[in-house]
Scaffold this motif. Structure first.
Motif: not given
Length: 77
Positions: A64-77
């Motif tokens: 879940x943390x790995x997917x969260x890393x991608x999600x945070x990068x996608x939403x914040x960037x």
């Protein structure tokens, strides 16, 4: 910053703390066995078969943390 990005970052931080906690629990659990012989528990007593409850939780949180890393990068960037 939008409300969604704040929520995603908070979830990301909670997942990171969970991964750290369960990884340290697993290290504490296996540190006493086999340490006197210069190896980990796998070196002396063989590999454990299957995963215990804490290992399953740590694995799930890690994924879940790995997917969260991608999600945070996608939403914040």
């Amino acid at each position: 910053m939008s409300f969604l990005s704040i929520i995603v970052i908070i979830v990301h931080i909670v997942l990171a703390v969970g991964v750290i906690f369960f990884a340290l629990q697993k290290m504490r659990e296996t540190s006493d066995r086999g340490g006197a012989f210069g190896g980990g528990s796998g070196a002396v007593f063989g590999r454990e078969k299957g995963l215990d409850k804490n290992s399953k939780i740590a694995l799930t949180l890690g994924i879940l943390f790995m997917f969260s890393c991608f999600l945070v990068t996608w939403i914040v960037a």
